[in-house]
Each structure stands twice: as structure tokens, then as C-alpha cells.
Motif scaffolding. Structure first.
Motif, PDB file in Angstrom:
ATOM      1  N   TYR A 165       0.822  -1.208   0.000  1.00  0.00           N
ATOM      2  CA  TYR A 165       0.000   0.000   0.000  1.00  0.00           C
ATOM      3  C   TYR A 165       0.859   1.261   0.000  1.00  0.00           C
ATOM      4  N   ASP A 166       2.040   1.172   0.608  1.00  0.00           N
ATOM      5  CA  ASP A 166       2.974   2.301   0.565  1.00  0.00           C
ATOM      6  C   ASP A 166       3.476   2.518  -0.855  1.00  0.00           C
ATOM      7  N   LEU A 167       3.710   1.421  -1.567  1.00  0.00           N
ATOM      8  CA  LEU A 167       4.120   1.558  -2.970  1.00  0.00           C
ATOM      9  C   LEU A 167       3.038   2.262  -3.779  1.00  0.00           C
ATOM     10  N   ARG A 175       0.292 -15.099  -8.840  1.00  0.00           N
ATOM     11  CA  ARG A 175      -0.923 -14.902  -9.644  1.00  0.00           C
ATOM     12  C   ARG A 175      -0.943 -13.521 -10.290  1.00  0.00           C
ATOM     13  N   ALA A 176      -0.580 -12.491  -9.516  1.00  0.00           N
ATOM     14  CA  ALA A 176      -0.559 -11.133 -10.081  1.00  0.00           C
ATOM     15  C   ALA A 176       0.458 -11.031 -11.210  1.00  0.00           C
ATOM     16  N   ALA A 177       1.591 -11.701 -11.048  1.00  0.00           N
ATOM     17  CA  ALA A 177       2.617 -11.681 -12.086  1.00  0.00           C
ATOM     18  C   ALA A 177       2.106 -12.348 -13.355  1.00  0.00           C
ATOM     19  N   ALA A 235      -4.881  -7.649  -4.891  1.00  0.00           N
ATOM     20  CA  ALA A 235      -5.584  -6.677  -5.726  1.00  0.00           C
ATOM     21  C   ALA A 235      -4.758  -5.408  -5.916  1.00  0.00           C
ATOM     22  N   CYS A 236      -4.090  -4.979  -4.845  1.00  0.00           N
ATOM     23  CA  CYS A 236      -3.259  -3.779  -4.930  1.00  0.00           C
ATOM     24  C   CYS A 236      -2.077  -3.998  -5.862  1.00  0.00           C
ATOM     25  N   PRO A 267      -4.597  -8.226   4.504  1.00  0.00           N
ATOM     26  CA  PRO A 267      -5.291  -9.396   3.963  1.00  0.00           C
ATOM     27  C   PRO A 267      -4.776  -9.751   2.569  1.00  0.00           C
ATOM     28  N   VAL A 268      -4.576 -11.038   2.347  1.00  0.00           N
ATOM     29  CA  VAL A 268      -3.935 -11.473   1.111  1.00  0.00           C
ATOM     30  C   VAL A 268      -4.723 -11.048  -0.112  1.00  0.00           C
TER      31      VAL A 268
END
Length: 215
Positions: A64-66, A155-157, A108-109, A102-103
């Protein structure tokens, strides 16, 4: 993918990417895997400067900081290759501060960041998985949070066609032949050897040397 002299390679993440860089010096790369990658790529380009390399890691950051600094620290630099290394602090803060990530929200982020980067920049994406080399039973239990988080990173990758550097496999494999503390003294932050192993894994995935032609 073979980075060229006109490429801009940007690395972003937490302290593992930061690696003590001087934030007052935009050219500072720290003393970690980013520095090792830069040294290798510049050594391969004796007749040119090699690609431009930017380090935007900040210690302690979670995904979230990113997101809060993505426009200024990534998009505004117009990189052609973006490497993201994030996740261990999202796990760590659960155990030392009871600060949950939460994973599903984490995934999602990260997915949003990768998708936005590909859409706005047509940049090539690289994701380095989080890793842990436990040095005691307290850290062993982190895997209940970290393992599904690593799956989320993968999964995001895949969803965003990113190259994947499996630090979560490379470092534990190396720890089979030496003490974990030789690779990450506190289980999280790599030693110089640990950083070199991450750099080598990145180079093998993103910028492999050309095979020698057989005669």
C-alpha cells in the motif's frame, strides 16, 4: 528480454531493494541486489554506458505504501523495465505490530500497480517473490501468512505477463548448503551473498547471457 543502453530499469520495493541507498542522491543504488545487477550489466557493456538504473526501494514499505507513491516514483520516470519486490513487510507487520494486510487486498493492490504500469508505459514487468529464511520458531510460523501471499504475487505476475524471479526458491535452495544466517542474518535482510544470489536470479530471468555457439 535483453536490456539495452537506451532502457531505463527501475526497481521498487522495501528495504531489500533500498539496501541503504542515499535518498538525497537520485543515482544511489544502495549496496544490495540492484547494485549487483547494475555492476554486471555495465560490465557487459564496455563500449557504452549500459542501461539507466533507478532504485526506489524504501525500507519498511508494504504494497500500500508503494501504491501511494507509484506515480512519482515509477510512472514519472518513464521506465521501460519495472521490477517490484514486495510482500515480506505485509507479513512481518502482522506479527510484530498486529497490522494486517489481507492477502486478497494485497493481491488486488499489486495487480492494480502492475496493470497500470503496463497500460501507461508499455513497460516490461518483473516481479521478485518475497522470501524468508527462518532463524527461529517465531519466524517459522510466518509462513502461514507468507506462503499464500507468495502465491498471490505469482498470480498477479501471471495475470500481467510479468517475468518472475523466484527468490523464495533460490535462497532456501542455497540454504541447503550453508547456514541461513550466511544468506540473511535476521531471516529477512540478505547478506552480500544473499543479494548476489537475488541479482544472479534476476539476470538469469531478465538478461541471460547469450549461449556460446557450438562448432
Amino acid at each position: 528480454m535483453h536490456p539495452e543502453d537506451d532502457d531505463t530499469l527501475l526497481f521498487i520495493g522495501d528495504s531489500i531493494t533500498d539496501a541503504g541507498r542515499d535518498r538525497a542522491d537520485p543515482a544511489s543504488l544502495g549496496e544490495g541486489y540492484v547494485h549487483e545487477i547494475a555492476r554486471t550489466l555495465r560490465g557487459r557493456a564496455p563500449d557504452g554506458p549500459g542501461p539507466r538504473i533507478i532504485n526506489r526501494g524504501i525500507n519498511g514499505h508494504r504494497v500500500y505504501d508503494l501504491e501511494s507513491r507509484w506515480s512519482t516514483d515509477v510512472i514519472d520516470h518513464r521506465p521501460t523495465v519495472v521490477t517490484v519486490k514486495i510482500g515480506i513487510n505485509d507479513t512481518w507487520r502482522r506479527y510484530d505490530r498486529n497490522l494486517l494486510s489481507p492477502v486478497d487486498e494485497f493481491e488486488a493492490c499489486l495487480d492494480r500497480l502492475l496493470a497500470a504500469t503496463a497500460r501507461q508505459l508499455s513497460a516490461r514487468l518483473v516481479v521478485i517473490t518475497p522470501f524468508l529464511l527462518p532463524i527461529g520458531p517465531d519466524q517459522e510460523r510466518w509462513f502461514e501468512d507468507l506462503s499464500p501471499r507468495t502465491d498471490a504475487v505469482l498470480r498477479a505476475a501471471v495475470h500481467n505477463a510479468a517475468h518472475v524471479v523466484r527468490a523464495d526458491l533460490v535462497l532456501p535452495r542455497a540454504a541447503q548448503d550453508r547456514e541461513s544466517r550466511e544468506l540473511a542474518p535476521d531471516g529477512v535482510h540478505p547478506s552480500p551473498l544473499g543479494h548476489r544470489l537475488i541479482a544472479d536470479a534476476w539476470l538469469a530471468e531478465v538478461a541471460p547471457t547469450a549461449p556460446v555457439a557450438r562448432r
